[in-house]
Design a protein around this motif. Structure first.
Motif, PDB file in Angstrom:
ATOM      1  N   CYS A  36      61.555  52.187  51.960  1.00  0.00           N
ATOM      2  CA  CYS A  36      60.157  51.645  51.512  1.00  0.00           C
ATOM      3  C   CYS A  36      59.685  50.498  52.135  1.00  0.00           C
ATOM      4  N   HIS A  37      58.523  50.106  52.636  1.00  0.00           N
ATOM      5  CA  HIS A  37      58.057  49.091  53.217  1.00  0.00           C
ATOM      6  C   HIS A  37      58.494  47.779  52.717  1.00  0.00           C
ATOM      7  N   SER A  38      58.648  47.743  51.412  1.00  0.00           N
ATOM      8  CA  SER A  38      59.080  46.665  50.527  1.00  0.00           C
ATOM      9  C   SER A  38      60.355  46.119  51.067  1.00  0.00           C
ATOM     10  N   VAL A 173      47.619  54.951  55.014  1.00  0.00           N
ATOM     11  CA  VAL A 173      48.086  56.308  54.484  1.00  0.00           C
ATOM     12  C   VAL A 173      49.474  56.295  54.783  1.00  0.00           C
ATOM     13  N   GLY A 174      50.608  55.419  54.336  1.00  0.00           N
ATOM     14  CA  GLY A 174      51.832  55.500  54.850  1.00  0.00           C
ATOM     15  C   GLY A 174      52.600  56.177  53.397  1.00  0.00           C
ATOM     16  N   GLY A 175      53.813  55.788  53.186  1.00  0.00           N
ATOM     17  CA  GLY A 175      54.800  56.337  52.254  1.00  0.00           C
ATOM     18  C   GLY A 175      53.843  56.569  50.745  1.00  0.00           C
ATOM     19  N   ALA A 193      39.851  57.880  53.640  1.00  0.00           N
ATOM     20  CA  ALA A 193      41.287  57.272  53.988  1.00  0.00           C
ATOM     21  C   ALA A 193      40.828  56.326  55.122  1.00  0.00           C
ATOM     22  N   LEU A 194      41.508  55.151  54.937  1.00  0.00           N
ATOM     23  CA  LEU A 194      41.768  54.439  56.260  1.00  0.00           C
ATOM     24  C   LEU A 194      42.955  53.926  56.814  1.00  0.00           C
ATOM     25  N   ASP A 195      43.413  53.819  57.961  1.00  0.00           N
ATOM     26  CA  ASP A 195      44.245  53.567  58.513  1.00  0.00           C
ATOM     27  C   ASP A 195      44.190  52.908  59.975  1.00  0.00           C
ATOM     28  N   VAL A 196      45.274  52.610  60.674  1.00  0.00           N
ATOM     29  CA  VAL A 196      45.206  52.072  62.091  1.00  0.00           C
ATOM     30  C   VAL A 196      45.677  52.908  62.936  1.00  0.00           C
ATOM     31  N   GLU A 197      46.414  53.903  62.585  1.00  0.00           N
ATOM     32  CA  GLU A 197      47.190  55.071  63.557  1.00  0.00           C
ATOM     33  C   GLU A 197      46.457  56.432  63.161  1.00  0.00           C
ATOM     34  N   GLN A 198      46.322  56.927  64.351  1.00  0.00           N
ATOM     35  CA  GLN A 198      45.521  58.128  64.383  1.00  0.00           C
ATOM     36  C   GLN A 198      46.371  59.573  63.650  1.00  0.00           C
ATOM     37  N   ALA A 199      47.515  59.324  63.790  1.00  0.00           N
ATOM     38  CA  ALA A 199      48.432  60.403  63.048  1.00  0.00           C
ATOM     39  C   ALA A 199      48.431  60.189  61.580  1.00  0.00           C
ATOM     40  N   LYS A 200      48.319  59.164  61.078  1.00  0.00           N
ATOM     41  CA  LYS A 200      48.018  58.747  59.488  1.00  0.00           C
ATOM     42  C   LYS A 200      46.483  59.403  59.269  1.00  0.00           C
ATOM     43  N   LEU A 201      45.799  59.188  59.937  1.00  0.00           N
ATOM     44  CA  LEU A 201      44.326  59.688  59.471  1.00  0.00           C
ATOM     45  C   LEU A 201      44.341  61.184  59.605  1.00  0.00           C
ATOM     46  N   ALA A 243      42.062  40.821  55.661  1.00  0.00           N
ATOM     47  CA  ALA A 243      40.871  41.654  56.418  1.00  0.00           C
ATOM     48  C   ALA A 243      40.796  42.880  55.386  1.00  0.00           C
ATOM     49  N   THR A 244      41.952  43.497  54.955  1.00  0.00           N
ATOM     50  CA  THR A 244      41.458  44.862  54.024  1.00  0.00           C
ATOM     51  C   THR A 244      41.123  44.466  52.575  1.00  0.00           C
ATOM     52  N   LEU A 245      41.451  43.410  52.090  1.00  0.00           N
ATOM     53  CA  LEU A 245      40.824  43.083  50.876  1.00  0.00           C
ATOM     54  C   LEU A 245      39.425  42.775  50.923  1.00  0.00           C
ATOM     55  N   VAL A 261      47.832  47.296  45.885  1.00  0.00           N
ATOM     56  CA  VAL A 261      49.413  47.619  45.619  1.00  0.00           C
ATOM     57  C   VAL A 261      50.253  47.325  46.692  1.00  0.00           C
ATOM     58  N   GLY A 262      49.585  47.062  47.903  1.00  0.00           N
ATOM     59  CA  GLY A 262      50.554  46.408  49.028  1.00  0.00           C
ATOM     60  C   GLY A 262      50.753  44.913  48.690  1.00  0.00           C
ATOM     61  N   VAL A 263      52.110  44.599  49.273  1.00  0.00           N
ATOM     62  CA  VAL A 263      52.549  43.280  49.107  1.00  0.00           C
ATOM     63  C   VAL A 263      52.201  42.285  50.108  1.00  0.00           C
ATOM     64  N   GLY A 264      51.008  42.586  50.688  1.00  0.00           N
ATOM     65  CA  GLY A 264      50.597  41.628  51.775  1.00  0.00           C
ATOM     66  C   GLY A 264      50.175  40.344  51.501  1.00  0.00           C
ATOM     67  N   THR A 283      46.834  44.410  39.989  1.00  0.00           N
ATOM     68  CA  THR A 283      47.982  44.418  40.781  1.00  0.00           C
ATOM     69  C   THR A 283      49.137  45.125  40.114  1.00  0.00           C
ATOM     70  N   PRO A 284      49.058  46.385  39.984  1.00  0.00           N
ATOM     71  CA  PRO A 284      50.094  47.273  39.530  1.00  0.00           C
ATOM     72  C   PRO A 284      51.368  47.343  40.297  1.00  0.00           C
ATOM     73  N   PHE A 285      52.442  47.275  39.359  1.00  0.00           N
ATOM     74  CA  PHE A 285      53.955  47.555  39.954  1.00  0.00           C
ATOM     75  C   PHE A 285      54.408  48.513  39.392  1.00  0.00           C
ATOM     76  N   ARG A 322      61.005  51.814  63.100  1.00  0.00           N
ATOM     77  CA  ARG A 322      59.960  52.618  63.199  1.00  0.00           C
ATOM     78  C   ARG A 322      58.859  52.217  61.995  1.00  0.00           C
ATOM     79  N   LEU A 323      59.554  52.196  60.985  1.00  0.00           N
ATOM     80  CA  LEU A 323      58.569  51.897  59.649  1.00  0.00           C
ATOM     81  C   LEU A 323      57.726  50.605  59.762  1.00  0.00           C
ATOM     82  N   ALA A 324      58.464  49.758  60.457  1.00  0.00           N
ATOM     83  CA  ALA A 324      57.765  48.208  60.474  1.00  0.00           C
ATOM     84  C   ALA A 324      57.001  48.477  61.837  1.00  0.00           C
TER      85      ALA A 324
HETATM   86  P1  NAD Z   1      54.178  52.086  54.966  1.00  0.00           P
HETATM   87  O1  NAD Z   1      54.493  51.346  56.084  1.00  0.00           O
HETATM   88  O2  NAD Z   1      54.757  53.580  54.774  1.00  0.00           O
HETATM   89  O3  NAD Z   1      52.472  52.471  54.869  1.00  0.00           O
HETATM   90  C1  NAD Z   1      51.649  51.330  55.252  1.00  0.00           C
HETATM   91  C2  NAD Z   1      50.479  51.946  56.150  1.00  0.00           C
HETATM   92  O4  NAD Z   1      49.417  51.271  56.257  1.00  0.00           O
HETATM   93  C3  NAD Z   1      50.573  52.650  57.441  1.00  0.00           C
HETATM   94  O5  NAD Z   1      50.259  53.998  57.569  1.00  0.00           O
HETATM   95  C4  NAD Z   1      50.046  51.766  58.433  1.00  0.00           C
HETATM   96  O6  NAD Z   1      49.763  52.192  59.601  1.00  0.00           O
HETATM   97  C5  NAD Z   1      48.941  51.317  57.572  1.00  0.00           C
HETATM   98  N1  NAD Z   1      48.357  50.001  58.016  1.00  0.00           N
HETATM   99  C6  NAD Z   1      48.950  48.984  58.607  1.00  0.00           C
HETATM  100  N2  NAD Z   1      47.912  48.198  58.680  1.00  0.00           N
HETATM  101  C7  NAD Z   1      46.395  48.470  58.309  1.00  0.00           C
HETATM  102  C8  NAD Z   1      45.353  47.988  58.182  1.00  0.00           C
HETATM  103  N3  NAD Z   1      45.086  46.827  58.797  1.00  0.00           N
HETATM  104  N4  NAD Z   1      44.469  49.020  57.684  1.00  0.00           N
HETATM  105  C9  NAD Z   1      44.937  50.039  57.301  1.00  0.00           C
HETATM  106  N5  NAD Z   1      45.770  50.734  57.378  1.00  0.00           N
HETATM  107  C10 NAD Z   1      46.982  49.840  57.746  1.00  0.00           C
HETATM  108  O7  NAD Z   1      54.416  51.286  53.699  1.00  0.00           O
HETATM  109  P2  NAD Z   1      54.616  51.817  52.100  1.00  0.00           P
HETATM  110  O8  NAD Z   1      56.153  52.064  52.055  1.00  0.00           O
HETATM  111  O9  NAD Z   1      53.744  52.960  51.654  1.00  0.00           O
HETATM  112  O10 NAD Z   1      54.077  50.433  51.369  1.00  0.00           O
HETATM  113  C11 NAD Z   1      52.910  50.058  51.563  1.00  0.00           C
HETATM  114  C12 NAD Z   1      52.715  48.858  50.537  1.00  0.00           C
HETATM  115  O11 NAD Z   1      53.160  48.861  49.099  1.00  0.00           O
HETATM  116  C13 NAD Z   1      53.717  47.689  51.002  1.00  0.00           C
HETATM  117  O12 NAD Z   1      53.164  46.509  51.184  1.00  0.00           O
HETATM  118  C14 NAD Z   1      54.750  47.719  49.916  1.00  0.00           C
HETATM  119  O13 NAD Z   1      55.711  46.487  50.180  1.00  0.00           O
HETATM  120  C15 NAD Z   1      54.060  47.985  48.881  1.00  0.00           C
HETATM  121  N6  NAD Z   1      54.629  48.505  47.650  1.00  0.00           N
HETATM  122  C16 NAD Z   1      54.160  47.833  46.497  1.00  0.00           C
HETATM  123  C17 NAD Z   1      54.514  48.619  45.329  1.00  0.00           C
HETATM  124  C18 NAD Z   1      54.216  47.923  44.086  1.00  0.00           C
HETATM  125  O14 NAD Z   1      54.981  48.268  43.059  1.00  0.00           O
HETATM  126  N7  NAD Z   1      53.108  47.380  44.001  1.00  0.00           N
HETATM  127  C19 NAD Z   1      55.757  49.423  45.257  1.00  0.00           C
HETATM  128  C20 NAD Z   1      56.196  49.941  46.485  1.00  0.00           C
HETATM  129  C21 NAD Z   1      55.721  49.415  47.813  1.00  0.00           C
END
Ligand code: NAD
Ligand code: ZN
Ligand code: ZN
Length: 344
Positions: A36-38, A173-175, A193-201, A243-245, A261-264, A283-285, A322-324
């Motif tokens: 997980c990205h976390s 559009v990650g995990g 869907a929004l992402d910065v990588e074409q493969a994810k789109l 930026a995304t918020l 959902v992201g922890v950015g 802010t779901p967990f 690679r995930l990072a």
């Molecule tokens: P991931 O790395 O698999 O996916 C992140 C995606 O975001 C990637 O596809 C990446 O290309 C894309 N991305 C990066 N910068 C971007 C931008 N500026 N605009 C659009 N897309 C962008 O990560 P993940 O494992 O899916 O986790 C996603 C987030 O959720 C992380 O911050 C993680 O810590 C968090 N998370 C939160 C909870 C929770 O309970 N709230 C649980 C698990 C994970």
């Protein structure tokens, strides 16, 4: 056995003793453990900021087979296919009693495996019997990724309340995000869907998104056009940078939901007229145990199939890199094969 530990010097593959189940615990042979990205966020913290001791085995997405049960364990026997429910709670607060252990109001000394207690990136892991959920009929790679990527996306979406016809923006559009796209599709939503990588789109479009756009300044206009200027019903932000918020707030229509959902580290000023009228911010967990059962069932019925790549334990550090770097499509899960240690 082999295990991927987080140490004060970072991650390291190490030989550690095989754990033994105490009373009420189960020894699980890991069949798959998701990355997980976390984990990257946790690994980037200073040891004194963590709130738990190092070294610790990482891996909070667990699928496995019951290998041995401890004293007093009913309901599980050797050979059962299981998935791990991660959140830990006090068991007695209103959150826990209401089945929302993920919002325990008191906290627990027990940490989730992989987030303070030894986790699933190993050949074996010991967990409390009550934290396991039956995963029979679900492929191991799926079950592992469903315990967090699938569960967290499902929980976040359920809390938005979106249904048929709602326009929902998924940022990242990650995990988690690629699970969200499928779950929204199953609800009959229109997905942007929004992402910065074409493969994810490309993946998002394959999974049912109506539009997939590069996440850059100016994309707000394209999204506004899709709703004839009304704004969208919900945004799920799996990145949560400033930026995304900001983008999320810019595309939400009135009476919409912003789910962070992201922890950015991004922050959004919220107040009357700072965001659209009626905006609800969440802010779901993680998710509830019941919702984990639901996503496993969605997978069994073929309505949710995560994209999961498997790697051996010896390749986990490279997979995290690679995930990072944003180079993982969907999820990566480690498949620790018992006996690998002897063969190395
Ligand atoms: P991931 O790395 O698999 O996916 C992140 C995606 O975001 C990637 O596809 C990446 O290309 C894309 N991305 C990066 N910068 C971007 C931008 N500026 N605009 C659009 N897309 C962008 O990560 P993940 O494992 O899916 O986790 C996603 C987030 O959720 C992380 O911050 C993680 O810590 C968090 N998370 C939160 C909870 C929770 O309970 N709230 C649980 C698990 C994970
Ligand atoms: Zn996680
Ligand atoms: Zn509690």
């Amino acid at each position: 056995m082999l295990a991927l530990q987080l140490t004060s010097d970072g991650m390291r593959l190490a030989e550690v003793p095989e754990p033994e189940p105490g009373p009420g615990e189960v020894l699980v042979e890991v069949t798959a453990a998701g990355l997980c990205h976390s984990d990257l966020t946790v690994a980037a913290r200073r040891p004194d900021e963590l709130g738990f001791a190092l070294p610790v085995v990482l891996g909070h997405e667990l699928a496995g087979t019951v290998a041995q049960v401890g004293a007093g364990v009913d309901g599980w026997q050797a050979g059962d296919a299981v998935a791990g429910y991660g959140p830990r709670g006090c068991g007695t607060c209103t959150g826990c009693v209401g089945g929302r252990v993920n919002y325990c109001r008191v906290g627990s000394d027990r940490r989730p495996p992989g987030l303070g207690a030894d986790g699933a990136l190993a050949q074996y892991v010991v967990v409390e019997a009550g934290s396991l959920v039956a995963a029979d009929g679900v492929p191991a790679l799926q079950a592992a990724a469903l315990t967090d990527a699938g569960l967290t996306a499902h929980h976040a979406i359920a809390r938005t309340g979106v249904g048929e016809g709602a326009v929902v923006v998924v940022i990242g559009v990650g995990g988690l995000g690629h699970a969200a796209v499928q779950l929204l599709r199953e609800r009959g939503c229109r997905i942007v869907a929004l992402d910065v990588e074409q493969a994810k789109l490309d993946l998002a479009l394959r999974l049912g998104a109506e539009a997939a756009l590069t996440s850059v300044r100016g994309v707000e206009g394209d999204i506004a056009d899709l709703t004839h200027g009304e704004g969208v019903d919900a945004v799920l932000d799996f990145v949560a940078s400033d930026a995304t918020l900001g983008l999320a707030a810019g595309v939400l229509g009135r009476d919409g939901v912003l789910s962070i959902v992201g922890v950015g580290a991004g922050r959004l000023p919220v107040g009357m007229h700072a965001v659209a009228l009626g905006t609800r911010v969440d802010t779901p967990f993680w998710g509830t145990r019941e919702e984990l059962v639901e996503v496993l069932d969605l997978c069994r019925s073929g309505r949710l199939t995560l994209e999961v790549e498997s790697v051996g334990l010896e390749d986990v550090e490279a997979a995290y890199a690679r995930l990072a770097a944003g180079q993982v499509l969907g999820r990566v899960a480690a498949v620790p094969r018992a006996g690998t240690a002897e063969r190395r």
